[in-house]
Design a protein around this motif. Structure first.
Motif, PDB file in Angstrom:
ATOM      1  N   LYS A   4       0.694  -1.130   0.062  1.00  0.00           N
ATOM      2  CA  LYS A   4      -0.043   0.003   0.084  1.00  0.00           C
ATOM      3  C   LYS A   4       0.718   1.117   0.000  1.00  0.00           C
ATOM      4  O   LYS A   4       0.719   2.238  -0.688  1.00  0.00           O
ATOM      5  N   LYS A   5       1.950   1.182   0.712  1.00  0.00           N
ATOM      6  CA  LYS A   5       2.897   2.574   0.866  1.00  0.00           C
ATOM      7  C   LYS A   5       3.524   2.681  -0.515  1.00  0.00           C
ATOM      8  O   LYS A   5       3.693   3.937  -0.971  1.00  0.00           O
ATOM      9  N   SER A   6       3.837   1.521  -1.267  1.00  0.00           N
ATOM     10  CA  SER A   6       4.394   1.713  -2.654  1.00  0.00           C
ATOM     11  C   SER A   6       3.477   2.343  -3.547  1.00  0.00           C
ATOM     12  O   SER A   6       3.908   3.035  -4.280  1.00  0.00           O
ATOM     13  N   LEU A   7       2.250   1.977  -3.718  1.00  0.00           N
ATOM     14  CA  LEU A   7       1.324   2.288  -4.551  1.00  0.00           C
ATOM     15  C   LEU A   7       0.892   3.594  -4.210  1.00  0.00           C
ATOM     16  O   LEU A   7       0.615   4.393  -5.139  1.00  0.00           O
ATOM     17  N   ARG A   8       0.779   3.927  -2.867  1.00  0.00           N
ATOM     18  CA  ARG A   8       0.636   5.389  -2.638  1.00  0.00           C
ATOM     19  C   ARG A   8       1.641   6.209  -3.185  1.00  0.00           C
ATOM     20  O   ARG A   8       1.240   7.368  -3.847  1.00  0.00           O
ATOM     21  N   SER A   9       2.706   5.995  -3.145  1.00  0.00           N
ATOM     22  CA  SER A   9       4.038   6.861  -3.472  1.00  0.00           C
ATOM     23  C   SER A   9       4.030   7.223  -5.001  1.00  0.00           C
ATOM     24  O   SER A   9       4.100   8.254  -5.475  1.00  0.00           O
ATOM     25  N   LEU A  10       3.403   5.751  -5.875  1.00  0.00           N
ATOM     26  CA  LEU A  10       3.490   5.973  -7.028  1.00  0.00           C
ATOM     27  C   LEU A  10       2.156   7.172  -7.622  1.00  0.00           C
ATOM     28  O   LEU A  10       2.276   7.467  -8.746  1.00  0.00           O
ATOM     29  N   MET A  11       1.070   7.226  -6.933  1.00  0.00           N
ATOM     30  CA  MET A  11      -0.090   7.987  -7.268  1.00  0.00           C
ATOM     31  C   MET A  11       0.550   9.367  -7.200  1.00  0.00           C
ATOM     32  O   MET A  11      -0.379  10.422  -7.901  1.00  0.00           O
ATOM     33  N   LYS A  12       1.442   9.722  -7.067  1.00  0.00           N
ATOM     34  CA  LYS A  12       2.186  11.278  -6.974  1.00  0.00           C
ATOM     35  C   LYS A  12       2.219  11.543  -8.478  1.00  0.00           C
ATOM     36  O   LYS A  12       2.263  12.842  -8.921  1.00  0.00           O
ATOM     37  N   TYR A  13       2.357  10.881  -9.412  1.00  0.00           N
ATOM     38  CA  TYR A  13       2.532  10.846 -10.885  1.00  0.00           C
ATOM     39  C   TYR A  13       1.169  10.600 -11.530  1.00  0.00           C
ATOM     40  O   TYR A  13       1.043  11.062 -12.578  1.00  0.00           O
ATOM     41  N   PHE A  14       0.146  10.637 -10.663  1.00  0.00           N
ATOM     42  CA  PHE A  14      -1.510  10.836 -11.066  1.00  0.00           C
ATOM     43  C   PHE A  14      -1.991  11.751 -10.353  1.00  0.00           C
ATOM     44  O   PHE A  14      -3.417  11.597 -10.228  1.00  0.00           O
ATOM     45  N   THR A  15      -1.394  12.808  -9.858  1.00  0.00           N
ATOM     46  CA  THR A  15      -1.916  13.751  -8.813  1.00  0.00           C
ATOM     47  C   THR A  15      -3.225  14.557  -9.704  1.00  0.00           C
ATOM     48  O   THR A  15      -4.403  14.624  -9.048  1.00  0.00           O
ATOM     49  N   ASP A  16      -3.029  14.797 -10.918  1.00  0.00           N
ATOM     50  CA  ASP A  16      -4.104  15.429 -11.598  1.00  0.00           C
ATOM     51  C   ASP A  16      -4.806  14.610 -12.448  1.00  0.00           C
ATOM     52  O   ASP A  16      -5.936  14.998 -13.317  1.00  0.00           O
ATOM     53  N   VAL A  17      -5.117  13.186 -12.156  1.00  0.00           N
ATOM     54  CA  VAL A  17      -5.824  12.314 -12.862  1.00  0.00           C
ATOM     55  C   VAL A  17      -6.940  12.216 -12.013  1.00  0.00           C
ATOM     56  O   VAL A  17      -7.051  11.905 -10.718  1.00  0.00           O
ATOM     57  N   GLU A  18      -8.289  12.180 -12.656  1.00  0.00           N
ATOM     58  CA  GLU A  18      -9.621  11.962 -11.743  1.00  0.00           C
ATOM     59  C   GLU A  18      -9.886  10.664 -11.409  1.00  0.00           C
ATOM     60  O   GLU A  18      -9.353   9.591 -12.279  1.00  0.00           O
ATOM     61  N   LEU A  19     -10.635  10.337 -10.812  1.00  0.00           N
ATOM     62  CA  LEU A  19     -11.129   9.036 -10.115  1.00  0.00           C
ATOM     63  C   LEU A  19     -12.572   8.578 -10.952  1.00  0.00           C
ATOM     64  O   LEU A  19     -13.326   9.660 -11.409  1.00  0.00           O
ATOM     65  N   LEU A  20     -12.828   7.196 -11.163  1.00  0.00           N
ATOM     66  CA  LEU A  20     -13.893   6.958 -11.875  1.00  0.00           C
ATOM     67  C   LEU A  20     -14.794   5.895 -10.898  1.00  0.00           C
ATOM     68  O   LEU A  20     -14.240   5.586  -9.969  1.00  0.00           O
ATOM     69  N   ASP A  21     -16.110   5.971 -11.250  1.00  0.00           N
ATOM     70  CA  ASP A  21     -16.829   4.901 -10.369  1.00  0.00           C
ATOM     71  C   ASP A  21     -16.419   3.462 -10.864  1.00  0.00           C
ATOM     72  O   ASP A  21     -16.693   3.171 -12.109  1.00  0.00           O
TER      73      ASP A  21
END
Length: 344
Positions: free
Chosen positions: A122-139
């Protein structure tokens, strides 16, 4: 239950990119569930994609701007009273990482963060999400999985496939997280099992013709209204021999009828219809058509290898044991080719 290493064996054929070097570390890890394994594959896939470059595209944005650009939305500007702040509502295209495929990846990662995977993952996946900061979430319940791939985004194909397995293999609960659902009855396992068997034959037996054609009803006239489509799972052909395989994955292989265990009748009728219509289609050619119901062997422990002679055709009902070493799984599949197609 299917061992996690065998689940990876199936995935490695379903997504052949997993055989490449940057996924070697997945095998070295100790994953105690299919969810953890898929999370590991997705993690390494995202790292690899970041190195290659995250997909970017033109995304339409609508914002209140001091300096207008793109199309001015007059009615929306009046309705929101944007002029009070000396702004105008504008619609414009922005070249950004907020593409639909990136949205699927980010939404899947957020689903995994609520699931039962290791804290380090989970920690590793969270850190990778900094590259997706401007990406919106979907349902996640409304994701459109029918996407178009080209040479610029081909590397996303496996990532989206793994996301599909994760999203459909996890059942959201009303409590605090998610529970894994990668059992025989889930549609996602049906699809993975079918794709694994298909890709195994295609990759390991290049001398065979491996396809999944639609078989036509052999009618006495052209009237075919309301007839169901006969969509095959796997068709193996070699010379004059053809084997039609229908893959099946259920918690119970057999059905009960008046206290006796029998082969599921609708499955038998289905493969029989495939075989007889295909045989009539090739009536003017030299041919040998056989059919097979190939079940994933369940925890019931029922092992089948029955072959019936029906109106001049062989119809086989077999189980594929996925709870053994992967070399034994390969041997079982190889045996099917040897028995029915007799490659010389």
């Amino acid at each position: 239950m299917i061992p996690v290493e065998n689940f990876y064996f199936m995935l490695s054929y379903a997504f052949s990119i997993l055989k490449e070097t940057h996924y070697e570390k997945v095998l070295a890890e100790e994953c105690d569930s299919a969810t953890e394994l898929c999370a590991s594959i997705l993690e390494k896939g995202i790292v690899y994609q970041i190195k290659r470059g995250i997909e970017r595209g033109y995304v339409q944005k609508t914002d209140s701007l001091v300096t207008p650009k793109g199309k001015i939305e007059v009615s929306q500007s009046i309705r929101t009273m944007a002029h009070v702040k000396k702004q105008l509502v504008c619609s414009y295209d922005e070249f950004a990482a907020d593409t639909y495929m990136n949205r699927i990846i980010k939404s899947t990662v957020f689903l995994l963060l609520r699931s039962d995977i290791s804290l380090d993952r989970k920690k590793s996946l969270r850190s990778l999400m900094k590259y997706f900061t401007d990406v919106e979430l979907l349902d996640i319940r409304r994701i459109n999985w029918h996407l178009n791939y080209n040479r610029n985004n081909q590397s996303y194909k496996m990532l989206i496939g793994i996301c599909y397995l994760i999203v459909h293999g996890l059942l959201q609960t009303e409590q605090t997280g998610t529970i894994p659902l990668m059992g025989f009855e889930t549609p996602v396992f049906h699809q993975l099992y079918e794709r694994f068997v298909y890709e195994y034959f295609r990759q390991e037996f290049p001398m065979l013709s491996v396809s999944k054609p639609q078989i036509k009803w052999q009618l006495d006239n052209d009237f075919d209204a309301l007839l169901p489509k006969m969509k095959t799972d796997i068709v193996l052909s070699y010379g004059e021999k053809t084997l039609i395989i229908d893959t099946k994955a259920y918690d119970r292989v057999l059905q009960s009828s008046y206290g006796a265990e029998i082969i599921r009748s609708n499955h038998l009728y289905q493969i029989f219809a495939y075989v007889k219509n295909k045989e009539y289609e090739l009536r003017d050619e030299s041919h040998e058509i056989s059919g097979m119901l190939l079940y994933a062997q369940t925890d019931e422990g029922i092992a089948l290898d029955n072959t019936y002679c029906m109106s001049g055709n062989r119809i086989s009902v077999r189980t594929l044991d996925l709870n053994c070493h992967h070399t034994e799984i390969a041997r079982q599949l190889n045996e099917i080719v040897d028995k029915f197609l007799k490659i010389t």
